[in-house]
Design a protein around this motif. Structure first.
Motif, mmCIF file in Angstrom:
data_model
loop_
_atom_site.group_PDB
_atom_site.id
_atom_site.type_symbol
_atom_site.label_atom_id
_atom_site.label_comp_id
_atom_site.label_asym_id
_atom_site.label_seq_id
_atom_site.Cartn_x
_atom_site.Cartn_y
_atom_site.Cartn_z
ATOM 1 N N VAL A 143 47.496 34.316 27.675
ATOM 2 C CA VAL A 143 47.442 33.003 28.503
ATOM 3 C C VAL A 143 46.582 33.177 29.600
ATOM 4 C CG1 VAL A 143 47.380 30.451 28.609
ATOM 5 C CG2 VAL A 143 48.168 31.093 26.624
ATOM 6 N N TYR A 144 47.299 32.882 30.301
ATOM 7 C CA TYR A 144 46.908 33.518 31.954
ATOM 8 C C TYR A 144 46.016 34.084 31.834
ATOM 9 C CZ TYR A 144 51.142 31.332 33.479
ATOM 10 O OH TYR A 144 52.088 30.470 34.312
ATOM 11 N N THR A 145 45.878 35.351 31.511
ATOM 12 C CA THR A 145 44.378 36.603 31.967
ATOM 13 C C THR A 145 43.289 35.459 31.379
ATOM 14 O OG1 THR A 145 46.160 38.035 31.994
ATOM 15 C CG2 THR A 145 43.755 38.785 31.001
ATOM 16 N N ASN A 146 43.366 34.393 30.129
ATOM 17 C CA ASN A 146 42.522 34.148 29.725
ATOM 18 C C ASN A 146 41.468 32.440 30.615
ATOM 19 O OD1 ASN A 146 42.533 35.690 27.293
ATOM 20 N ND2 ASN A 146 43.129 34.238 25.950
ATOM 21 N N LEU A 147 42.698 32.252 31.385
ATOM 22 C CA LEU A 147 41.928 31.282 32.164
ATOM 23 C C LEU A 147 42.027 31.657 33.373
ATOM 24 C CD1 LEU A 147 45.383 28.531 31.376
ATOM 25 C CD2 LEU A 147 42.958 29.069 30.394
ATOM 26 N N GLY A 148 41.515 32.906 33.522
ATOM 27 C CA GLY A 148 41.444 33.453 34.401
ATOM 28 C C GLY A 148 42.300 33.804 35.822
ATOM 29 N N GLU A 149 43.724 33.934 35.572
ATOM 30 C CA GLU A 149 44.860 33.865 35.987
ATOM 31 C C GLU A 149 44.936 35.638 35.684
ATOM 32 O OE1 GLU A 149 45.667 31.848 39.075
ATOM 33 O OE2 GLU A 149 43.413 30.827 38.683
ATOM 34 N N SER A 150 43.932 36.595 36.065
ATOM 35 C CA SER A 150 44.943 38.009 36.054
ATOM 36 C C SER A 150 46.242 37.803 36.444
ATOM 37 C CB SER A 150 43.990 38.853 35.964
ATOM 38 O OG SER A 150 43.374 38.916 37.475
ATOM 39 N N GLU A 151 46.863 38.357 38.038
ATOM 40 C CA GLU A 151 47.511 38.369 38.798
ATOM 41 C C GLU A 151 49.158 37.686 37.892
ATOM 42 O OE1 GLU A 151 48.815 41.053 41.237
ATOM 43 O OE2 GLU A 151 46.215 41.628 40.207
ATOM 44 N N LEU A 152 49.006 36.691 37.481
ATOM 45 C CA LEU A 152 50.092 35.988 37.060
ATOM 46 C C LEU A 152 49.886 36.699 35.313
ATOM 47 C CD1 LEU A 152 49.995 31.706 37.582
ATOM 48 C CD2 LEU A 152 51.861 34.101 38.011
ATOM 49 N N VAL A 373 37.869 33.949 50.125
ATOM 50 C CA VAL A 373 38.288 34.741 49.198
ATOM 51 C C VAL A 373 39.893 35.286 48.849
ATOM 52 C CG1 VAL A 373 37.812 36.406 47.555
ATOM 53 C CG2 VAL A 373 36.346 34.762 47.796
ATOM 54 N N LEU A 374 39.723 36.433 50.237
ATOM 55 C CA LEU A 374 41.281 37.030 50.374
ATOM 56 C C LEU A 374 41.975 35.760 50.785
ATOM 57 C CD1 LEU A 374 38.901 40.535 52.145
ATOM 58 C CD2 LEU A 374 39.524 39.401 50.193
ATOM 59 N N GLN A 375 41.807 34.973 51.596
ATOM 60 C CA GLN A 375 43.210 34.538 51.512
ATOM 61 C C GLN A 375 44.010 33.582 50.876
ATOM 62 O OE1 GLN A 375 41.389 31.675 54.371
ATOM 63 N NE2 GLN A 375 41.743 32.809 56.370
ATOM 64 N N LEU A 376 43.335 33.335 49.548
ATOM 65 C CA LEU A 376 43.303 32.887 48.050
ATOM 66 C C LEU A 376 44.554 33.722 47.414
ATOM 67 C CD1 LEU A 376 40.682 30.825 47.021
ATOM 68 C CD2 LEU A 376 43.059 30.222 48.353
ATOM 69 N N THR A 377 43.742 34.985 47.098
ATOM 70 C CA THR A 377 44.312 36.246 46.276
ATOM 71 C C THR A 377 43.847 37.467 46.330
ATOM 72 O OG1 THR A 377 44.408 36.223 43.450
ATOM 73 C CG2 THR A 377 41.888 35.813 44.747
ATOM 74 N N GLN A 378 44.740 38.106 45.894
ATOM 75 C CA GLN A 378 44.290 40.122 46.306
ATOM 76 C C GLN A 378 44.208 40.629 44.494
ATOM 77 O OE1 GLN A 378 44.301 42.074 49.253
ATOM 78 N NE2 GLN A 378 44.172 39.844 49.830
ATOM 79 N N SER A 379 43.293 39.852 44.030
ATOM 80 C CA SER A 379 43.630 40.307 42.498
ATOM 81 C C SER A 379 41.820 40.852 42.834
ATOM 82 C CB SER A 379 43.178 38.706 41.419
ATOM 83 O OG SER A 379 42.100 38.220 41.610
ATOM 84 N N LEU A 380 42.180 41.555 41.618
ATOM 85 C CA LEU A 380 41.252 42.718 41.318
ATOM 86 C C LEU A 380 39.975 42.895 41.482
ATOM 87 C CD1 LEU A 380 40.132 45.614 40.524
ATOM 88 C CD2 LEU A 380 40.919 45.759 37.812
ATOM 89 N N GLY A 381 39.918 41.678 40.132
ATOM 90 C CA GLY A 381 38.251 41.290 39.677
ATOM 91 C C GLY A 381 37.998 40.258 41.349
ATOM 92 N N VAL A 382 38.728 39.170 42.426
ATOM 93 C CA VAL A 382 38.190 39.294 42.877
ATOM 94 C C VAL A 382 38.066 39.963 44.406
ATOM 95 C CG1 VAL A 382 38.955 37.141 44.387
ATOM 96 C CG2 VAL A 382 38.951 37.370 42.224
#
Length: 510
Positions: A143-152, A373-382
């Motif tokens: 669910v988190y991945t589908n909502l765009g929260e891939s790290e969670l 951007v990089l202050q908010l997350t370190q996810s792969l896609g971003v």
């Protein structure tokens, strides 16, 4: 919603050519609970075997249910050896908590309605009630991945895999496949698990649905259509097969078919946000501004779904060259996303703005967006999008450093190594005045370029490299490839820029 029980259950059973169905109920009687299981002949309605158990308290319900199942299996003729071999207690196979199972079931109901956002709370509650509930972690990760929260999503899939031995065999297939799909990102490994799952449980729609999704991710649209149609046949009450089918049809430019399949989903499952997202994109591709506005109106007052309004408007404005409008809408979308705690989603919106600015040559603006951007997350896609933007904006060393980090962190990711990293490195090489090296770097991306996203970007950079080398015919071919696939990544600014590029190629050729 209609319960599948009684005469309706028998009718479904007969249509599926199944010999028997098992009816069950758990009823409270004062402070006690009564569990009833009844195996019924589908053709005659006669009871083949019946088992009833009275339980003193709620804590023992699942344990007693498992024992009742073993008893009725014996009454139906299964051998004692078989029962002992294949009888994992339900509390060990799924959860020890009836309340956790109820919360999980409510989450499943919400997902079946297409309400991913609403389902998350129920899965979270299930995990609170039973911290060892393996498949609840896996479902919440999805669910988190589908909502765009891939790290969670990745964190929850990793936890599910740690608890995998506490799951039933179908749940273990789910956990293992989604671990590769969403953690290692090795799509071929994930596909092999899905294929084994569907051979083991041929009437389960979940692996078939995910095979369609894998095919879409790899740009294999006809393959996706084949699997998605089969998934709809197996379980027409799940939204995901319809979405996979609409995704494939849209990418192929078969817009009326995409629209029809989403209308079919609404008719069968009720209205939800996903069909209206498809309808908006289709209306945009067809130039129907009235329909676009109509579908945006649907999202008003719908909680987190409202993010879709400024999200779509920022993309549509950038596509049309209205960059100040695009920035204003992006800020609104980010504010809404952060309000609903979609941090990675907010970063994704900013990363797209950074890449758009970089492609259009506004280097200072691109760098400004990347810093946020990089202050908010370190996810792969971003990070991948940010690195591409930095490369195009002239910060090649920093872009290369991010690319190296991603390669080390995700050594098995299919799309990172075939699309994401080649795109970053090609952007670096172009910026450094090495178009021939850029073309060679992008060679590995060719089979995957019609997936969307960075795939179109690789075609665009190759076209630019050819243009710089004076190879105008080859440049024109690449620009035309983007023009011919207008419905892939519909809002990308490379679509209008490809027309400009094609004009430049013709002008350069005289």
């Amino acid at each position: 919603e209609t319960q599948v029980a009684g005469p309706l259950a028998r009718e479904v059973c007969q249509r599926q050519n199944t010999k028997a169905l098992l009816e069950g109920s758990i009823a409270s009687l004062g402070g006690e609970y009564v569990i009833t299981l009844n195996a019924v002949n589908c053709q005659t309605g006669d009871s083949l075997a019946r088992q009833q158990v009275q339980v003193a308290n709620k804590v023992d319900v699942l344990k007693s249910l498992g024992e009742a199942v073993a008893d009725i299996r014996s009454k139906l003729g299964e051998s004692l050896v078989s029962i002992q071999e294949f009888d994992t207690p339900i509390a060990e196979a799924t959860t020890t908590s009836l309340e956790a199972l109820k919360a999980f079931s409510l989450g499943e109901e919400q997902r079946a309605r297409g309400a991913e956002v609403d389902s998350a709370g129920f899965y979270e509650r299930a995990i609170e009630l039973d911290p060892n509930f393996a498949v609840a972690y896996a479902r919440l990760g999805t669910v988190y991945t589908n909502l765009g929260e891939s790290e969670l999503g990745r964190q929850h899939q990793i936890k599910a895999r740690e608890l995998q031995e506490r799951a039933s065999e179908p749940e273990q297939f789910y956990i293992e496949s989604h671990y590769h799909d969403m953690v290692t990102l090795d799509l071929e490994k994930a596909r092999r698990v899905y294929e084994l799952w569907t051979k083991t449980y041929p009437r389960d729609s979940a692996p078939v649905t995910n095979l369609a999704n894998i095919a879409n991710q790899l740009g294999q649209r006809e393959e996706a259509i084949k699997w998605a149609r089969k998934a709809v046949e197996l379980d027409p009450q799940q939204p995901f097969p319809y979405n996979n089918l609409a995704d494939a049809y849209t990418a192929l430019g078969r817009l009326e078919e995409a629209k029809a399949i989403q209308e079919q989903q609404i008719a069968r499952l009720g209205d939800s946000g996903v069909p209206h997202r498809f309808f908006y994109v289709i209306a945009f591709l067809q130039g129907d501004e009235a329909a676009m506005q109509q579908h945006l109106e649907w999202f008003k007052g719908k909680g987190p779904n409202e993010i879709a309004i400024p999200f779509f408007r920022t993309q549509e404005a950038a596509f049309g060259g209205r960059l100040r409008d695009s920035e204003d809408f992006a800020r609104q979308a980010v504010e809404l996303a952060q309000r609903y705690k979609f941090t990675e989603g907010a970063a994704g919106i900013l990363a797209r703005q950074a890449l758009t600015a970089a492609v259009l040559g506004n280097e200072s603006k691109a760098r400004q967006w990347v810093a946020e951007v990089l202050q908010l997350t370190q996810s792969l896609g971003v990070r991948g999008t940010a690195a591409t933007a930095l490369a195009l904006a002239g910060e090649t060393s920093r872009a290369g450093a991010i690319a190296s980090e991603l390669a080390q962190e995700f050594p098995e990711s299919t799309l990172l190594h075939t699309l994401g990293l080649p795109l970053i490195h090609a952007a670096i090489e172009l910026r450094r005045g090495q178009p021939e090296e850029a073309i060679e770097t992008l060679r590995v991306a060719t089979p995957y370029e019609l997936t969307g996203g960075s795939g179109l970007g690789s075609i665009y950079l190759r076209a630019q490299a050819y243009l710089r080398l004076g190879r105008t015919g080859e440049a024109a071919t690449e620009f035309q490839k983007i023009i011919d696939h207008r419905s892939i990544n519909a809002f990308s600014v490379v679509h209008p820029l490809a027309r400009l590029g094609l004009a430049r190629a013709h002008a350069q050729a005289g």
